[in-house]
Write a protein that holds these residues in place. Structure first.
Motif, PDB file in Angstrom:
ATOM      1  N   VAL A 237       0.853  -1.184   0.000  1.00 52.86           N
ATOM      2  CA  VAL A 237       0.000   0.000   0.000  1.00 52.86           C
ATOM      3  C   VAL A 237       0.894   1.240   0.000  1.00 52.86           C
ATOM      4  O   VAL A 237       1.793   1.349   0.844  1.00 52.86           O
ATOM      5  N   PRO A 238       0.690   2.189  -0.917  1.00 47.77           N
ATOM      6  CA  PRO A 238       1.612   3.328  -1.051  1.00 47.77           C
ATOM      7  C   PRO A 238       1.403   4.422  -0.007  1.00 47.77           C
ATOM      8  O   PRO A 238       1.234   5.591  -0.333  1.00 47.77           O
ATOM      9  N   LEU A 239       1.398   4.028   1.254  1.00 48.84           N
ATOM     10  CA  LEU A 239       1.238   4.983   2.354  1.00 48.84           C
ATOM     11  C   LEU A 239       2.470   4.920   3.238  1.00 48.84           C
ATOM     12  O   LEU A 239       2.866   3.844   3.693  1.00 48.84           O
ATOM     13  N   ILE A 240       3.083   6.071   3.502  1.00 41.53           N
ATOM     14  CA  ILE A 240       4.270   6.161   4.349  1.00 41.53           C
ATOM     15  C   ILE A 240       3.888   6.867   5.645  1.00 41.53           C
ATOM     16  O   ILE A 240       3.284   7.945   5.623  1.00 41.53           O
ATOM     17  N   VAL A 241       4.234   6.260   6.775  1.00 47.07           N
ATOM     18  CA  VAL A 241       3.883   6.798   8.091  1.00 47.07           C
ATOM     19  C   VAL A 241       5.049   7.607   8.636  1.00 47.07           C
ATOM     20  O   VAL A 241       6.164   7.100   8.773  1.00 47.07           O
ATOM     21  N   PHE A 242       4.791   8.877   8.947  1.00 39.25           N
ATOM     22  CA  PHE A 242       5.800   9.765   9.539  1.00 39.25           C
ATOM     23  C   PHE A 242       5.376  10.068  10.981  1.00 39.25           C
ATOM     24  O   PHE A 242       4.384  10.767  11.210  1.00 39.25           O
ATOM     25  N   LYS A 243       6.141   9.527  11.945  1.00 39.36           N
ATOM     26  CA  LYS A 243       5.784   9.681  13.352  1.00 39.36           C
ATOM     27  C   LYS A 243       6.667  10.746  14.014  1.00 39.36           C
ATOM     28  O   LYS A 243       7.877  10.762  13.812  1.00 39.36           O
ATOM     29  N   TYR A 244       6.029  11.585  14.823  1.00 37.05           N
ATOM     30  CA  TYR A 244       6.786  12.551  15.625  1.00 37.05           C
ATOM     31  C   TYR A 244       7.459  11.855  16.796  1.00 37.05           C
ATOM     32  O   TYR A 244       8.570  12.191  17.183  1.00 37.05           O
ATOM     33  N   ASN A 245       6.786  10.859  17.355  1.00 36.71           N
ATOM     34  CA  ASN A 245       7.358  10.064  18.440  1.00 36.71           C
ATOM     35  C   ASN A 245       6.751   8.670  18.378  1.00 36.71           C
ATOM     36  O   ASN A 245       5.830   8.405  17.606  1.00 36.71           O
ATOM     37  N   GLU A 246       7.279   7.779  19.178  1.00 34.36           N
ATOM     38  CA  GLU A 246       6.850   6.378  19.127  1.00 34.36           C
ATOM     39  C   GLU A 246       5.378   6.220  19.442  1.00 34.36           C
ATOM     40  O   GLU A 246       4.686   5.354  18.886  1.00 34.36           O
ATOM     41  N   ASN A 247       4.846   7.051  20.355  1.00 38.54           N
ATOM     42  CA  ASN A 247       3.447   6.938  20.778  1.00 38.54           C
ATOM     43  C   ASN A 247       2.494   7.722  19.889  1.00 38.54           C
ATOM     44  O   ASN A 247       1.285   7.743  20.149  1.00 38.54           O
ATOM     45  N   GLU A 248       3.019   8.394  18.864  1.00 38.97           N
ATOM     46  CA  GLU A 248       2.214   9.224  17.962  1.00 38.97           C
ATOM     47  C   GLU A 248       1.429  10.283  18.737  1.00 38.97           C
ATOM     48  O   GLU A 248       0.273  10.593  18.439  1.00 38.97           O
ATOM     49  N   GLN A 249       2.076  10.849  19.746  1.00 35.64           N
ATOM     50  CA  GLN A 249       1.430  11.842  20.606  1.00 35.64           C
ATOM     51  C   GLN A 249       1.622  13.237  20.036  1.00 35.64           C
ATOM     52  O   GLN A 249       2.729  13.641  19.690  1.00 35.64           O
ATOM     53  N   SER A 250       0.533  13.980  19.951  1.00 33.61           N
ATOM     54  CA  SER A 250       0.597  15.350  19.449  1.00 33.61           C
ATOM     55  C   SER A 250       1.448  16.224  20.371  1.00 33.61           C
ATOM     56  O   SER A 250       1.386  16.098  21.597  1.00 33.61           O
ATOM     57  N   PHE A 251       2.215  17.114  19.780  1.00 32.32           N
ATOM     58  CA  PHE A 251       3.018  18.058  20.563  1.00 32.32           C
ATOM     59  C   PHE A 251       2.124  18.967  21.403  1.00 32.32           C
ATOM     60  O   PHE A 251       2.529  19.437  22.470  1.00 32.32           O
ATOM     61  N   THR A 363      20.480  20.953  24.195  1.00 28.26           N
ATOM     62  CA  THR A 363      20.365  19.553  24.581  1.00 28.26           C
ATOM     63  C   THR A 363      18.942  19.037  24.465  1.00 28.26           C
ATOM     64  O   THR A 363      18.683  17.988  23.866  1.00 28.26           O
ATOM     65  N   ASP A 364      17.972  19.767  25.032  1.00 24.83           N
ATOM     66  CA  ASP A 364      16.580  19.313  24.998  1.00 24.83           C
ATOM     67  C   ASP A 364      16.051  19.263  23.569  1.00 24.83           C
ATOM     68  O   ASP A 364      15.365  18.304  23.182  1.00 24.83           O
ATOM     69  N   LEU A 365      16.337  20.294  22.798  1.00 26.74           N
ATOM     70  CA  LEU A 365      15.883  20.316  21.407  1.00 26.74           C
ATOM     71  C   LEU A 365      16.522  19.186  20.614  1.00 26.74           C
ATOM     72  O   LEU A 365      15.875  18.560  19.760  1.00 26.74           O
ATOM     73  N   ASP A 366      17.789  18.898  20.901  1.00 27.41           N
ATOM     74  CA  ASP A 366      18.483  17.801  20.229  1.00 27.41           C
ATOM     75  C   ASP A 366      17.843  16.451  20.562  1.00 27.41           C
ATOM     76  O   ASP A 366      17.678  15.598  19.683  1.00 27.41           O
ATOM     77  N   LEU A 367      17.504  16.244  21.844  1.00 25.77           N
ATOM     78  CA  LEU A 367      16.878  14.986  22.246  1.00 25.77           C
ATOM     79  C   LEU A 367      15.540  14.788  21.537  1.00 25.77           C
ATOM     80  O   LEU A 367      15.215  13.683  21.080  1.00 25.77           O
ATOM     81  N   ASP A 368      14.763  15.852  21.462  1.00 24.04           N
ATOM     82  CA  ASP A 368      13.481  15.765  20.779  1.00 24.04           C
ATOM     83  C   ASP A 368      13.687  15.501  19.288  1.00 24.04           C
ATOM     84  O   ASP A 368      12.963  14.703  18.680  1.00 24.04           O
ATOM     85  N   ALA A 369      14.691  16.162  18.707  1.00 25.01           N
ATOM     86  CA  ALA A 369      14.987  15.970  17.286  1.00 25.01           C
ATOM     87  C   ALA A 369      15.470  14.547  17.013  1.00 25.01           C
ATOM     88  O   ALA A 369      15.193  13.992  15.945  1.00 25.01           O
ATOM     89  N   ASN A 370      16.174  13.943  17.972  1.00 25.61           N
ATOM     90  CA  ASN A 370      16.634  12.557  17.793  1.00 25.61           C
ATOM     91  C   ASN A 370      15.458  11.596  17.659  1.00 25.61           C
ATOM     92  O   ASN A 370      15.450  10.724  16.782  1.00 25.61           O
ATOM     93  N   ASP A 371      14.466  11.750  18.545  1.00 26.42           N
ATOM     94  CA  ASP A 371      13.274  10.895  18.458  1.00 26.42           C
ATOM     95  C   ASP A 371      12.538  11.123  17.148  1.00 26.42           C
ATOM     96  O   ASP A 371      12.086  10.176  16.497  1.00 26.42           O
ATOM     97  N   PHE A 372      12.411  12.386  16.774  1.00 27.56           N
ATOM     98  CA  PHE A 372      11.722  12.739  15.534  1.00 27.56           C
ATOM     99  C   PHE A 372      12.465  12.164  14.329  1.00 27.56           C
ATOM    100  O   PHE A 372      11.868  11.595  13.409  1.00 27.56           O
ATOM    101  N   GLU A 373      13.787  12.283  14.345  1.00 24.08           N
ATOM    102  CA  GLU A 373      14.591  11.794  13.226  1.00 24.08           C
ATOM    103  C   GLU A 373      14.486  10.281  13.084  1.00 24.08           C
ATOM    104  O   GLU A 373      14.475   9.752  11.958  1.00 24.08           O
TER     105      GLU A 373
END
Length: 485
Positions: A237-251, A363-373
Motif C-alpha cells: 500500500v503506497p502509504l508512508i507513516v511519519f511519526k513525531y514520536n513512538e506513541n504518535e502523541q501530538s506536541f 540539549t533538549d531540542l536535540d533529544l526531541d529531534a533525535n526521536d523525531f529523526e
C-alpha cells in the motif's frame, strides 16, 4: 482478503459473522467520534493561532475582555521543524562507478526540491498531530512523487503487532459538492489495500458505494506507446507513516495547558490595565448637573465650575501593581520551553554564549529531534521501497540499499568566531576539505569556486613559466637591440 483481516481471524479477534466492511464502518464511527480526532483538529487550530482564549468571557458588561493570542504553539512547532528539516539533507549512494552514478541520478530525481517541500510539510503536520502520512503516486508527467495526507484523515491497518508496514488504510475527508441548491459538504471515504482503491460516501453511519467510480480502482494507470492504458497496483500500500514520536502523541498534548495559562494571564493583565483609571476625581461643591458634563468641561476648557468657596476637586492616584502577573507570565514562559524541549530565543544570554554553552542549551531540542529523526528515517526506508521498484521498472537497474544513506543536516546555532578558530587550529591535523566543511560560512558552491580559482592560478603560472623560461622568441625591444648590433 487483506492480511490485516486474516490476522484478526487467525487470532479469533472477530466474530464469525462479521465481515470486512462492518469492521471498516466500526472504525470510521469510532474515529470520527474519538477524543483523538477532536485533539488533532484542535492542534491544527492552535497552529493557526485559534486558541481557547477566544472563548474568554466577562461577567460584567463594562469590563474589558481582551483575548491575546500569542502564537506560541506555531513558534515552537516551526522551531522543531526548522531545526531538523530546513537545511537540505545529504543523499548518498555508492561510489563513483558508472552504474552507481546512474542509480544516484534517479534517486536525486526523486529527492528533489519538490520532495523536500513536501517532507517539510509532512514533518510539520507530524509534530502538530503526532503522526502524518505521505502518499506515493505518479504525476501527469510520469514522475514518482509523494504528497501529504493530514494525520486526522487516516486510519491505518497493520498486518502484524509490530505496526511497521501498513497493509491497508482508510482515508476520510470532507468534500464540497455542487447541487441545485448550492454547495454542500459530504464525507468521502477511500479504502486502500493491495488490490486497489474502493471509494465510498459516509451516509447515516454507513459506507455507501460512490457511484462516480465503477468498482475497485487501481493504484495508478500507465499508457504505453500505442496509447493503451494499463492498470497497476503496488505490491505494498503506497502509504508512508511519519511519526513525531513512538506513541504518535501530538506536541499540543505537552504544552497546551501552559499556553492557555500564559494567554489567560496576559489577557487578564491587559484587562486590568485597561479598566483601572489613572485618576479618581473627588468633587466638592460641584455646580454642574451631571458627571459626564464635568468630564466634558474638564477636557474642553481645562476649568471646573464650583458653587462656593468650599467647593473644589481632589484626585486620587490609582495604584497599578501588575508585578505578580508579570512574574507568573515569566514563570509560565520558562515552563513552556522546558515542557516543549525548545529554545527560548528571548534569552538575553543566548547571543553571547560560547560554543560549549550553546550545545548545552540545545540539549533538549536535540533529544526531541533525535526521536523525531528516528521516525523520519524509518519512513524514508519504507519510501525507498517504492523508489527502488520505480528505478527497476523504468531502467532495469538494481538498487543496493546498503549503499543508500539519507542524512538530516540540522540547522544548529554556533559561535562563529570559535568555529573559525577551531578550523584554523585543525590545519595539519585534518585534510583541507574536512576543515572547510566545518567552517560556518561553508556551502557546496565553495568547492566549485576553489576549483575555478585553482584553474586560473595554474593558467597564470603556466604563462609565467612560458614567457620567462620556455619562449622561442625575444621580446620586441630585445629584437631591435640585436638588429642594431
Amino acid at each position: 482478503m487483506a492480511k490485516w483481516f486474516d490476522w484478526l481471524k487467525e487470532r479469533m479477534l472477530i466474530a464469525l459473522d462479521v465481515d470486512e466492511k462492518s469492521i471498516l464502518e466500526t472504525e470510521v464511527n469510532r474515529h470520527l467520534g474519538s477524543e483523538r480526532y477532536k485533539l488533532l483538529h484542535k492542534a491544527n487550530e492552535y497552529y493557526r493561532n485559534h486558541t481557547d482564549i477566544e472563548r474568554k468571557m466577562q461577567d460584567v458588561s463594562w469590563k474589558s475582555n481582551n483575548k491575546l493570542r500569542l502564537g506560541l504553539f506555531r513558534k515552537l512547532v516551526d522551531q522543531k521543524v526548522g531545526y531538523l528539516l530546513s537545511k537540505a539533507p545529504s543523499v548518498m549512494y555508492g561510489d563513483d562507478s558508472e552504474e552507481e552514478l546512474k542509480v544516484k541520478e534517479f534517486i536525486d530525481e526523486f529527492f528533489d526540491e519538490h520532495f523536500l517541500r513536501n517532507l517539510k510539510s509532512v514533518g510539520r503536520d507530524a509534530v502538530i498531530k503526532g503522526v502524518s502520512y505521505g502518499l506515493v503516486y505518479y504525476d501527469e508527467e510520469g514522475s514518482l512523487r509523494m504528497t501529504k495526507i493530514p494525520g486526522e484523515q487516516v486510519i491505518p491497518f497493520y498486518a502484524d503487532e509490530r505496526r511497521e508496514v501498513v497493509d491497508a488504510f482508510l482515508r476520510i475527508y470532507n468534500q464540497e459538492v455542487y447541487t441545485l441548491l448550492g454547495k454542500k459538504q459530504e464525507i468521502h471515504v477511500e479504502y486502500w489495500d493491495t488490490e486497489g482503491i474502493t471509494y465510498y460516501k459516509w451516509e447515516s453511519g454507513h459506507l455507501q458505494p460512490n457511484k462516480a467510480y465503477d468498482g475497485i480502482q487501481p493504484h495508478f494507470r500507465y499508457m504505453d506507446e500505442t496509447g493503451k492504458v494499463h492498470n497497476f497496483n503496488w505490491e505494498r500500500v503506497p502509504l508512508i507513516v511519519f511519526k513525531y514520536n513512538e506513541n504518535e502523541q501530538s506536541f499540543l498534548d505537552q504544552v497546551k495547558s501552559i499556553i492557555d495559562n500564559l494567554e489567560l494571564q496576559a489577557s487578564v493583565n491587559a484587562d486590568l490595565l485597561a479598566d483601572i483609571p489613572k485618576f479618581i476625581y473627588i468633587l466638592k461643591g460641584y455646580g454642574g448637573e451631571e458627571l459626564d458634563k464635568f468630564l466634558s468641561q474638564l477636557n474642553l476648557y481645562k476649568v471646573i465650575k464650583v458653587r462656593d468657596g468650599s467647593g473644589g476637586v481632589d484626585k486620587l492616584q490609582a495604584d497599578i501593581n501588575t508585578e505578580a502577573v508579570e512574574s507568573e507570565i515569566a514563570r509560565s514562559r520558562k515552563m513552556l520551553y522546558e515542557a516543549g524541549r525548545a529554545i527560548d530565543t528571548q534569552d538575553e544570554n543566548l547571543g553571547n554564549a560560547s560554543g560549549q554553552a550553546l550545545k548545552w542549551r540545545f540539549t533538549d531540542l536535540d533529544l526531541d529531534a533525535n526521536d523525531f529523526e528516528n521516525g523520519l528515517q524509518s519512513a524514508i526506508i519504507h519510501l525507498m521501497w517504492f523508489v527502488v521498484n520505480h528505478i527497476k521498472n523504468r531502467t532495469g537497474l538494481v538498487v543496493d540499499m546498503k549503499l543508500f544513506h539519507y542524512t538530516f543536516n540540522r540547522d544548529v546555532i554556533t559561535n562563529e568566531s570559535e568555529a573559525i578558530q577551531d578550523a584554523q587550529n585543525s590545519v595539519g591535523i585534518l585534510d583541507a576539505r574536512t576543515i572547510r566543511e566545518q567552517h560556518p560560512w561553508y556551502t557546496p558552491e565553495v568547492e566549485a569556486r576553489l576549483e575555478e580559482e585553482n584553474k586560473q592560478n595554474a593558467e597564470k603560472h603556466d604563462d609565467y613559466n612560458f614567457n620567462s623560461h620556455g619562449h622561442d622568441h625575444l621580446p620586441e625591444e630585445d629584437k631591435e637591440s640585436k638588429e642594431k648590433e
